[in-house]
Design an enzyme around this catalytic site. Sequence first.
Site, PDB file in Angstrom:
ATOM      1  CG  HIS A 158      -1.726   1.256   1.385  1.00  0.00           C
ATOM      2  ND1 HIS A 158      -2.554   1.829   0.432  1.00  0.00           N
ATOM      3  CD2 HIS A 158      -1.741   2.111   2.443  1.00  0.00           C
ATOM      4  CE1 HIS A 158      -3.043   2.968   0.910  1.00  0.00           C
ATOM      5  NE2 HIS A 158      -2.556   3.165   2.122  1.00  0.00           N
ATOM      6  CD  GLU A 160      -4.502   6.494  10.977  1.00  0.00           C
ATOM      7  OE1 GLU A 160      -4.060   6.751   9.840  1.00  0.00           O
ATOM      8  OE2 GLU A 160      -5.691   6.291  11.210  1.00  0.00           O
ATOM      9  CG  ASP A 161      -2.085   1.951  10.523  1.00  0.00           C
ATOM     10  OD1 ASP A 161      -2.974   2.567  11.121  1.00  0.00           O
ATOM     11  OD2 ASP A 161      -2.116   1.693   9.310  1.00  0.00           O
ATOM     12  CG  ASP A 179      -3.921   6.895   1.986  1.00  0.00           C
ATOM     13  OD1 ASP A 179      -3.725   5.682   1.810  1.00  0.00           O
ATOM     14  OD2 ASP A 179      -4.446   7.376   3.013  1.00  0.00           O
ATOM     15  CG  ASP A 230     -20.302  16.014 -25.213  1.00  0.00           C
ATOM     16  OD1 ASP A 230     -21.298  15.366 -24.839  1.00  0.00           O
ATOM     17  OD2 ASP A 230     -19.901  17.037 -24.648  1.00  0.00           O
TER      18      ASP A 230
END
Length: 732
Positions: free
Chosen positions: A61, A90-91, A152, A272
């Site tokens: 990721h 964060e993780d 992200d 179009d």
Amino acid sequence: MIAVDLEEEKKEIIRRYRKLLRKAKPLLKDGDAKMIKKAFNTSLEAHKDMRRKSGEPYIYHPLEVAQICVDEIGLGPTSIISALLHDVVEDTDMEISDIDRMFGKKVGRIIDGLTKISGVFDEGSSQQAENFRKMLLTLSEDVRVILVKLADRLHNMRTLASMPRHKQLKIASETIYIYAPLAHRLGLYAIKSELEDLYLKYTDRETYDSIANKISDTKVSRNKFIRQFIKPLQNEITRTGLNVEIKGRPKSIHSIWNKMKKQNVSFEEVYDLFAIRIIIDTELELEKAACWQVYSIVTDFYQPNPDRLRDWVSTPRSNGYESLHTTVMSATGQWVEVQIRTVRMDEIAEKGYAAHWKYKENTSNESGLEQWIMKVREILEQNDSSAIEFVDDFRSNLFQEEVFVFTPKGDLKTLPYGATALDFAFDIHTEIGAHCLGAKVNQKLVPLNYKLKNGDQVEILTSKKQKPNEDWLKYVVSSKAKSRIKDALKEEKKDAAADGKEIIVRKLGQLKLKLTNQVLDQLVEYFGTKTPLELFYRVGKGKIDHSEIKKFQDRQVEEQKRTRRISDPEVFKGEIKKVRKKDQDLLLIGEDMDVVEYKFAKCCNPIPGDDVFGFVTVSEGIKIHRTTCPNAVELLSNYGYRVIKAKWTSSQDRSFLAGLKVIGTDRIGMINDISNVISSELKVNMRSLSIDTEGGIFEGEIHVYIEDTEHLEKLIENLLKIDGIVNINRFT
Ligand code: MN
């Protein structure tokens, strides 16, 4: 359970990392590759036991996000490093301080921003507006936060299939609510279109599939049509020697769907479905001529619709988009949109400003990006409207189309659609806006709230007596005008408060009372206002009858009977130091010989040259006595702790040192311009000048010797005239 071949996975991770490095290589300078490697290893280690919902190693990721930053937004090393680390704080156990230490403050701040905005939509809906505001404030700090966040989000949307249904809906809705418009505003068309298509895919699969199928079903006949349409153009353009690439591009699924809804037509009736794009490879100086040359060739073969000519080559859109659009009638009786642009314009259209700055000479990609950040910050400049208002203002600005108008001298101004004469006035200058009386549009007199039309030539009429009022907020649409008017109203409130304060002081004076903090607290309590400012304002505006202040006397008399605590002279001194006074008397006071406010004692009336000392009084600030004063002995012996040093300055050093903090946008020659104004123009002695530039922002601290505050004001005024300087503050 699927067996995972860990060895194979490791190889795949390395393969992906190498691919990233390969693509990033042209953007890297000395040492960048090393830092990227460090970021990769840090991220790999931090996420080592984690997997995505799809079962893949988590590190895929951040690697993909970094890849998007490079390939699809054109960002450089700082963003790559930030992208690799974006989920680490964060993780995992890592903290911002760790990032700061290992990768520097700049990356640290971006990661901090990314960590904060990840919670934007997690709270209840009442929190969303506030969080959104926070996110935008972070954006104004460093727009890379938003760019990495968009990358992200794009990757998360691309991999949304592995998420449970309720999460799909939540993530997709956020995407269409804010990320797609943001991408649009930042000129990232490719990302915007993909986000919108993915939104449709996960929220209305049926429609998405049906349009996608129809696009692919009609592909063969469409390509045939495109080939036939292009052929004569290609031949003729080649003959002129221009190097072009011509392609037919289907519109995005989401935009076709929008057209079907808006015009209430079927897929087959959308005329179009695709646009022809002619991309010219040419030098910068020849761009405009080349675009019009191609336009000329196109319209030699096909009849243009004059209503549908869009010239964003001469006047680019505010998000940086440049292109020449026309819609022409094909041989088979079908309208076809033709977009004419250069390779440079095409890259900007797809990747936004980041790509744009690559073309600026002498600036590396990253430093050009800093300039863009400044521009975005301008867009976001907004003061303290409530969070909800802020979101509304910003969102409406995101979606707004623009109106082009001219100044009397013929300069072009771009304003949001729906802008009025008053918006225009504020766009020219805050002062002009604040005193705007009305306008002349194309020589005709119009009111403030006249809605501007494309091509209007606007002259603003001002009057010194005019000033902003609440109604004006209803007349304007640009966030700039709104925030300026709000500022002015706030300022006016402050003025009324100052009047009110004066009235209160006078009234109290008649009652032989002083406005001490204690009295003020009691007044606030008595009149039931929330703050002293509100009290002053209400008195100033006549909303509180000041005769009522009389009722205060009784209470105050009681107060006076109580022993008052003598204020600590140190505290007192510190406080009055803030009030720097005009320096005509040239008296320096206190241990550090500062210029502070003082009064002369009536008992001895000192004059310059006398031997003097300062005495901190309870209610009248510092009083200056002669050392030979009849009261001196008593004061010095009994209240020694309230005595402070005071000294006249000699006539030679009739100047004092002042510190100025200068903030602006960095550019070559800035320091030179500053020192020119200081030394040559105003003949001021400069003691020191220190400069700090970061992120395109210039921050300087200047120490100068000046004669008095008037002199200082003059200096500040002249410095503010320097191109790029936005703010000057005095500091102590
Ligand atoms: Mn992420």
